[in-house]
Design a protein around this motif. Structure first.
Motif, PDB file in Angstrom:
ATOM      1  N   ILE A  60       0.813  -1.217   0.000  1.00  0.00           N
ATOM      2  CA  ILE A  60       0.000   0.000   0.000  1.00  0.00           C
ATOM      3  C   ILE A  60       0.847   1.268   0.000  1.00  0.00           C
ATOM      4  O   ILE A  60       0.321   2.367   0.093  1.00  0.00           O
ATOM      5  CB  ILE A  60      -0.983   0.019   1.205  1.00  0.00           C
ATOM      6  N   MET A 105      -7.959   2.710  -5.707  1.00  0.00           N
ATOM      7  CA  MET A 105      -7.601   3.034  -4.320  1.00  0.00           C
ATOM      8  C   MET A 105      -7.477   4.542  -4.184  1.00  0.00           C
ATOM      9  O   MET A 105      -7.040   5.221  -5.120  1.00  0.00           O
ATOM     10  CB  MET A 105      -6.260   2.372  -3.995  1.00  0.00           C
ATOM     11  N   MET A 124      -6.943   7.950  -1.039  1.00  0.00           N
ATOM     12  CA  MET A 124      -6.803   8.438   0.333  1.00  0.00           C
ATOM     13  C   MET A 124      -7.427   9.826   0.432  1.00  0.00           C
ATOM     14  O   MET A 124      -7.094  10.711  -0.350  1.00  0.00           O
ATOM     15  CB  MET A 124      -5.318   8.541   0.709  1.00  0.00           C
ATOM     16  N   SER A 151      -7.841   4.162   9.702  1.00  0.00           N
ATOM     17  CA  SER A 151      -8.394   4.184  11.064  1.00  0.00           C
ATOM     18  C   SER A 151      -9.326   5.379  11.309  1.00  0.00           C
ATOM     19  O   SER A 151     -10.384   5.241  11.903  1.00  0.00           O
ATOM     20  CB  SER A 151      -7.266   4.222  12.094  1.00  0.00           C
ATOM     21  N   ARG A 171      -8.155  -0.138   4.973  1.00  0.00           N
ATOM     22  CA  ARG A 171      -6.752  -0.351   5.370  1.00  0.00           C
ATOM     23  C   ARG A 171      -6.548   0.248   6.762  1.00  0.00           C
ATOM     24  O   ARG A 171      -6.453   1.465   6.908  1.00  0.00           O
ATOM     25  CB  ARG A 171      -5.819   0.323   4.348  1.00  0.00           C
ATOM     26  N   GLY A 206      -4.541   0.393  10.454  1.00  0.00           N
ATOM     27  CA  GLY A 206      -3.331   0.086  11.201  1.00  0.00           C
ATOM     28  C   GLY A 206      -3.463   0.418  12.669  1.00  0.00           C
ATOM     29  O   GLY A 206      -3.613  -0.453  13.529  1.00  0.00           O
ATOM     30  N   SER A 207      -3.435   1.727  12.986  1.00  0.00           N
ATOM     31  CA  SER A 207      -3.319   2.141  14.386  1.00  0.00           C
ATOM     32  C   SER A 207      -4.509   1.726  15.247  1.00  0.00           C
ATOM     33  O   SER A 207      -4.346   1.488  16.442  1.00  0.00           O
ATOM     34  CB  SER A 207      -3.044   3.642  14.484  1.00  0.00           C
ATOM     35  N   ARG A 212       1.536   4.301  15.943  1.00  0.00           N
ATOM     36  CA  ARG A 212       2.898   3.940  15.541  1.00  0.00           C
ATOM     37  C   ARG A 212       3.910   4.852  16.213  1.00  0.00           C
ATOM     38  O   ARG A 212       3.639   6.019  16.457  1.00  0.00           O
ATOM     39  CB  ARG A 212       3.059   4.072  14.012  1.00  0.00           C
TER      40      ARG A 212
HETATM   41  C1  PLP Z   1      -0.372   3.660   7.164  1.00  0.00           C
HETATM   42  C2  PLP Z   1      -1.429   3.567   6.125  1.00  0.00           C
HETATM   43  C3  PLP Z   1      -2.736   3.169   6.445  1.00  0.00           C
HETATM   44  C4  PLP Z   1      -3.195   2.869   7.855  1.00  0.00           C
HETATM   45  O1  PLP Z   1      -3.237   4.035   8.598  1.00  0.00           O
HETATM   46  P1  PLP Z   1      -3.831   4.040  10.115  1.00  0.00           P
HETATM   47  O2  PLP Z   1      -4.141   5.460  10.359  1.00  0.00           O
HETATM   48  O3  PLP Z   1      -2.745   3.501  10.972  1.00  0.00           O
HETATM   49  O4  PLP Z   1      -5.040   3.171  10.094  1.00  0.00           O
HETATM   50  C5  PLP Z   1      -3.651   3.049   5.410  1.00  0.00           C
HETATM   51  N1  PLP Z   1      -3.313   3.300   4.131  1.00  0.00           N
HETATM   52  C6  PLP Z   1      -2.069   3.702   3.794  1.00  0.00           C
HETATM   53  C7  PLP Z   1      -1.778   3.975   2.365  1.00  0.00           C
HETATM   54  C8  PLP Z   1      -1.106   3.839   4.770  1.00  0.00           C
HETATM   55  O5  PLP Z   1       0.131   4.268   4.423  1.00  0.00           O
END
Ligand code: PLP
Length: 224
Positions: A69, A153, A155, A194, A209, A211-212, A218
């Motif tokens: 990603i 995809m 963001m 997140s 996607r 993560g945190s 992190r």
């Molecule tokens: C790090 C990342 C995420 C996850 O981010 P969180 O805020 O930790 O959920 C999702 N997409 C991409 C492209 C990332 O780099």
């Protein structure tokens, strides 16, 4: 603190009414942190850095479906080609051709998502909708037998303005709807992290996607 396994179950329950799947973003996390998620049934993990994913996967179960990603340079594709399942960040025909070439050497087919720039910020990678359509309509595409473009995809802007985030996700959804017609394997819409995945689900995401929210914040001093 809720355990990682519990969070995975909770997220899965939240995603299921939407028919969406979870990409657990494990960048900067160790195998020891990843395994509890795996043990809770999580199989899709997302990583941003080529070297990190290549090293990390060796010590982890082989039925993990790895998704890339992060921003991908052409000269690094060969390190991913032997194992990567899906690359979310394809932003040029040049990169797509290199993925095809390296996947051919491995006798594999790699799923690819086209990254579309939907955010206000200048710094985010991705193509605009015109470039996305150009790539999808390029006659050259038919000759690339070792990549499969399975969706888009994007963001959203990093902001607390939920209306703006929703607008941006919706613009990606509209593009997705416009191009999926006549493309049977074009099924994935990767959006939501997140902070904004709930909005992304409402706007039609099929892959979030996260993560945190799973692994905790992190340590930025460790991230590259
Ligand atoms: C790090 C990342 C995420 C996850 O981010 P969180 O805020 O930790 O959920 C999702 N997409 C991409 C492209 C990332 O780099």
């Amino acid at each position: 603190m809720v355990e990682i396994g519990g969070i995975i179950q909770q997220l899965k329950a939240e995603l299921s009414p939407f028919g969406a799947r979870l990409v657990a973003v494990s960048k900067t996390r160790t195998a020891e942190e990843i395994l509890p998620a795996y043990d809770a049934g999580q199989r899709i993990f997302g990583e941003n850095y080529v070297q990190e994913i290549a090293e990390k996967r060796v010590g982890l179960p082989s039925d993990i479906e790895w998704h890339f990603i992060g921003h991908l340079q052409s000269n690094k594709v060969k390190f991913l080609a032997p194992f990567i399942h899906c690359i979310h960040t394809v932003d040029s025909m040049r990169l797509l051709k290199e993925i095809d070439k390296q996947a051919m050497k491995e006798d594999r087919i790699v799923s690819c998502l086209l990254q579309v720039h939907i955010a206000r910020e200048e710094t985010k990678f991705g193509m605009n909708s015109r470039e996305t359509l150009e790539l999808l309509n390029d006659p050259l595409l038919a000759s690339l037998k070792h990549v499969r473009i399975t969706g888009l995809m994007g963001m959203a802007t990093n902001t607390t303005d939920e209306d703006l985030i929703r607008q941006e996700f919706r613009s990606l959804r509209n593009l997705f709807d416009a191009v999926k017609t006549g493309r049977p394997g074009f099924t994935e819409l990767s959006m939501g992290m997140s902070s904004d995945y709930k909005i992304a689900l409402q706007e039609g995401s099929t892959l979030v996607r996260i993560g945190s929210s799973i692994f905790g914040e992190r340590d930025h001093s460790l991230s590259k």
